[in-house]
Scaffold this active site. Structure first.
Site, short mmCIF file in Angstrom:
data_model
loop_
_atom_site.label_atom_id
_atom_site.label_comp_id
_atom_site.label_asym_id
_atom_site.label_seq_id
_atom_site.Cartn_x
_atom_site.Cartn_y
_atom_site.Cartn_z
N THR B 515 0.87 -1.17 0.00
CA THR B 515 0.00 0.00 0.00
C THR B 515 0.91 1.23 0.00
OG1 THR B 515 -1.60 -1.36 1.16
CG2 THR B 515 -2.07 0.98 1.10
N HIS B 516 1.78 1.26 -1.00
CA HIS B 516 2.75 2.34 -1.15
C HIS B 516 2.50 3.07 -2.46
CE1 HIS B 516 5.63 -0.21 1.59
NE2 HIS B 516 4.58 0.22 2.23
N ASN B 517 1.25 3.46 -2.67
CA ASN B 517 0.88 4.21 -3.87
C ASN B 517 1.27 5.67 -3.68
OD1 ASN B 517 -1.34 2.36 -2.65
ND2 ASN B 517 -1.52 2.02 -4.83
#
Lengths: 234, 587
Positions: B515-517
């Site tokens: 979840t490193h957008n």
């Protein structure tokens, strides 16, 4: 419905499991899943498989609940099959997918082998599962590999999820890999003596909630070293 | 149609995650009237994160209501503009949060700083390698601020979140035991590093044998009981696993809920409203000034909240979407490469070398808080890229998050996908295998962007955000290179089998990656190529600040949360010390 078979006829299938309470699946669908579980994660010299671990019961409960309805998923059209990278694009929810796919598959088996999937020999069952996996069988309603991917994902979930969800009976999945379940308070100490095996009987949420395992003031289970089958539930 | 108009306030903060809680707290301290709007529910750790239920992997990784309800709103995705984007119908590649505390409630607590190079990607690459080293369609750029500008705020965030680690560079002096490649720190970490795990110690030995410098990865799971600058108490981590994706029953993981919120809620001039789904930033008639926000409440009423200052602090996607829905800034056009909102969406490129042993076990179920051992030789511009055909890199690490059994069954390549042979391999490998992960950055490209979908809509009838994204050759080469470095270290440990898994193929939204957008409302010094300035202030509507990883012009290799927190601290300072005295564009 994939079959007119009711609970009465379920008991009549030789070798089938005893009648059980099903929340979503029909008895015929449950027989299909029992048979598929027995091939996907078989019982063998390492211990019980997915059938013995009640994975069918797990899937039945999942399909009867919000997951089966894709309740937290986007379900509006327009619909298109899309690319594999775009993920699930079926207009069917998982529950609808199981219903349609099992009917398709049993019909396919009856047409080819004059018997539903559950009554085929293990080798024929494996051959069909491999064909599903490779998308090498054309089903009238659903795409074979879509259903296989869903089935295999749910079977693994049912084998390894906490028994509170209805599968992983006797913590068979956790015993297989040596997973202790709910963590204990002694992990920091155990991390300092990692050369020692951490052989404990796994503890589930169910064990704690039913009072089979005591907990400390923080809520961590207090457990002894593994001593075989004495902690089995039954 | 407005059902209710609320009393005007000084500041409205949209989203109560890492950035929003810090901004609300810092501004509430200045006596401003602050309203925090959160579209999810309140979370009470003592109620929501109880043992044993918090160790239910199935619930917390798939079914929890602390994730975004995609039945109401999702995004659509395609790999390239020739395709038709389709909705992300299930959560997959990343896990969007939806609750007070945001996605960080369930974060893995890995708390890196970015490397100084990450902030000056374009200018440093041009200076060292010349004008032809970046791919022609690469739109990576400088952030408009440097590592040194952000350092005091990294320090502030690390003390708020009680980060455990070992400094490798104090004021320019390299320190033994830490990361020698990190930017200079003004002081030591507030907490000591975690003790190495067995797999981490083995990795460290292999890395040292090859001449690298291993060090403990920074963690936001407390390595001792800690009281932070807001006077909040955090407990010591008991390494019970069930960390990423789960809440913590011990209050040992620093999150907005444990490190900020209880202190924020003590301010009488702060009001938190949950189930408040912001649909628009309201602008004045000429679109140059925000007048507040409009949201839909839990009763379905459309509520207007007037405010002097609007801070968008929701997740990457929603920050960009709210700008597009509100008409703040010019939408990015991939054909002309003009416009800024939606530009430079990026992600992270993961590879790994998976080691399988026959005679060693690692207690992989223990851990949490990203405790691990890392090396930084192949990150950022810490090595010579001449002739390599890529920029940036990856950090290599062995991390013990707690190997939960639904997620974790590594098997050697060549193992059948199911059946008895699979079962046997899983039983053998579960505790005898670990990956050396090469977590790499991702550059910005002309063809990777966010815009509004022309077809699909949310439950309010508003267009979904559309993601157009694929891996580029640069990321593939970077992953190939760094994963081979991981494999070299792995081989030095003599495993029975080693499988190398660099990034391959097209980006897929299906398997979980991180979840490193990032990106979509990126920062910079030039309004032609950035949506917000170096203080995360909209160039076009100066009383709107857009805070979060949406501001990253491209993505570094390291986990983004500490940088998000540091940016929030810096923006809070700029608003309090400069903007409030003279509202307008900060320079």
């Amino acid at each position: 419905m994939s079959s007119g078979a009711g609970p009465a006829s379920d008991a009549g299938i030789s070798g089938g499991p005893a009648p059980r309470a099903l929340r979503y699946l029909t008895p015929a669908e449950a027989r299909f899943l029992d048979a598929a579980c027995a091939r996907l994660i078989p019982a063998d010299d390492l211990g019980p498989g997915a059938l013995e671990a009640d994975v069918t019961r797990f899937i039945d409960r999942q399909l009867a609940g919000p997951y089966g309805a894709h309740a937290r998923c986007y379900r509006h059209g327009p619909w298109a099959e899309g690319t594999p990278e775009q993920g699930w694009q079926s207009p069917l929810s998982p529950a609808q997918m199981y219903r349609a796919a099992i009917a398709d598959l049993d019909a396919h088996c009856v047409a080819r082998h004059r018997a539903p999937f559950a009554l085929l020999a293990a080798q024929a069952q494996d051959t069909l599962l491999q064909a599903l996996e490779r998308d090498a069988v054309a089903l009238p309603t659903v795409r074979a590999e879509t259903f296989f991917a869903l089935l295999w994902k749910n079977v693994q979930e049912g084998f390894f999820a906490d028994p509170i969800h209805g599968g992983n009976r006797d913590k068979a999945g956790w015993r297989l890999i040596g997973f202790p379940g709910v963590a204990a308070a002694d992990y920091p100490a155990a991390m300092q003596r990692l050369e020692m095996p951490y052989a404990v009987a796994p503890v589930s949420i169910d064990d704690i909630e039913r009072g089979r395992v005591a907990v400390d003031a923080q809520g961590y289970p207090v457990r002894g070293r593994s001593n075989g089958a004495s902690d089995r539930r039954d | 149609m407005i059902d209710e108009k609320r009393k005007p306030v000084d500041v409205v903060v949209v989203g109560m995650g890492v950035a929003g809680t810090i901004l609300a707290k810092e501004l509430a301290q200045s006596q401003l009237r602050v309203v925090g709007l959160e579209r999810g529910r309140m979370v009470t750790p003592q109620q929501d994160f109880r043992l044993p239920g918090v160790h239910d992997e199935l619930h917390w990784s798939r079914d929890t209501d602390l994730m975004q309800d995609l039945s109401r709103e999702t995004l659509t995705f395609r790999n390239d503009a020739r395709q038709t984007a389709l909705p992300m119908r299930e959560m997959g590649s990343f896990m969007l949060g939806e609750c007070v505390g945001g996605a960080a409630v369930r974060w893995g607590a890995v708390a890196w700083r970015f490397n100084p190079w990450d902030f000056e990607t374009r200018s440093r690459t041009l200076a060292r390698y010349g004008p032809h080293h970046l791919a022609p369609d690469c739109t990576s750029q400088d952030w408009g601020i440097t590592y040194d500008d952000l350092e005091p705020y990294y320090d502030q965030f690390e003390h708020l979140y009680g980060i455990g680690g070992k400094a490798g560079n104090l004021g320019g002096v390299i320190q033994p035991g830490g990361n020698p490649f990190e930017g200079p720190r003004s002081r030591e970490f507030p907490n000591p590093p975690s003790a190495p795990t067995r797999a981490g110690a083995l990795f460290a030995a292999g890395a040292r044998a090859l001449g690298y410098v291993p060090f403990p990865q920074p963690t936001a799971a407390m390595t001792r009981p800690y009281v932070n600058p807001y006077k909040l108490h955090l407990g010591e981590c008991t390494r019970g696993g069930f960390c990423a994706r789960h809440g913590c029953a011990m209050d040992a993981k620093a999150t907005p809920l444990t490190a900020v919120l209880p202190a924020l809620l003590k301010h009488d001039n702060f009001e938190l409203r949950t189930h408040a789904n912001v649909v628009k930033v309201d602008l004045d008639s000429d679109g140059r000034q925000a007048t507040g926000v409009t949201y839909v409440d839990a009763r379905g009423r459309v509520v207007q909240q007037p405010a002097e200052l609007v801070i968008l602090a929701s997740y990457v996607f929603n920050n960009a979407r709210l700008m597009l829905l509100s008409g703040i800034g010019t939408p990015y056009d991939p054909v002309t490469a003009r416009g800024v909102v939606g530009r430079n969406y990026a992600y992270q490129a993961h590879g790994r070398a998976q080691l399988f042993f026959d005679d060693r076990t690692f207690h992989r179920f223990m851990g949490g808080g990203g405790i691990g051992t890392a090396i930084d030789e192949f990150n950022a511009d810490n090595f010579d890229h001449a002739g390599l055909g890529f920029v940036g890199g990856a950090y290599l690490s062995v991390v013990s998050m707690g190997a939960t059994p639904i997620r974790t069954h590594p098997v050697p390549t060549g193992t059948p996908a199911w059946g008895s042979a699979w079962k046997k391999a899983v039983a053998h490998a579960y505790d005898r295998s670990f990956p050396i992960v090469a977590q790499g950055g991702c550059q910005g490209y002309r063809t990777n962007y966010l815009d509004l979908d022309p077809t699909y809509r949310d439950a309010f009838g508003l267009p979904l955000l559309r993601m157009t994204f694929d891996w580029h050759a640069q990321e593939q080469r970077m992953s190939q290179f760094t994963t081979q470095k991981a494999a070299q270290i792995g081989r030095a440990l003599s495993p029975a089998q080693l499988d190398v898994h660099p990034l391959r193929g097209r980006y897929s939204i299906v398997p979980y990656q991180s979840t490193h957008n990032t990106g979509g409302a990126i920062m910079g010094n030039d309004p032609a190529t950035s949506a917000v300035n170096g203080y995360l202030q909209s160039w076009d509507v100066p009383n709107v600040f857009v805070v979060g990883a949406s501001a990253f012009p491209q993505n570094g290799a390291n986990n983004p949360t500490a940088t998000v927190g540091a940016l929030a601290c810096r923006t809070a300072d700029a608003i309090r010390d400069t903007y409030l005295r003279r509202p307008g564009l900060l320079t």
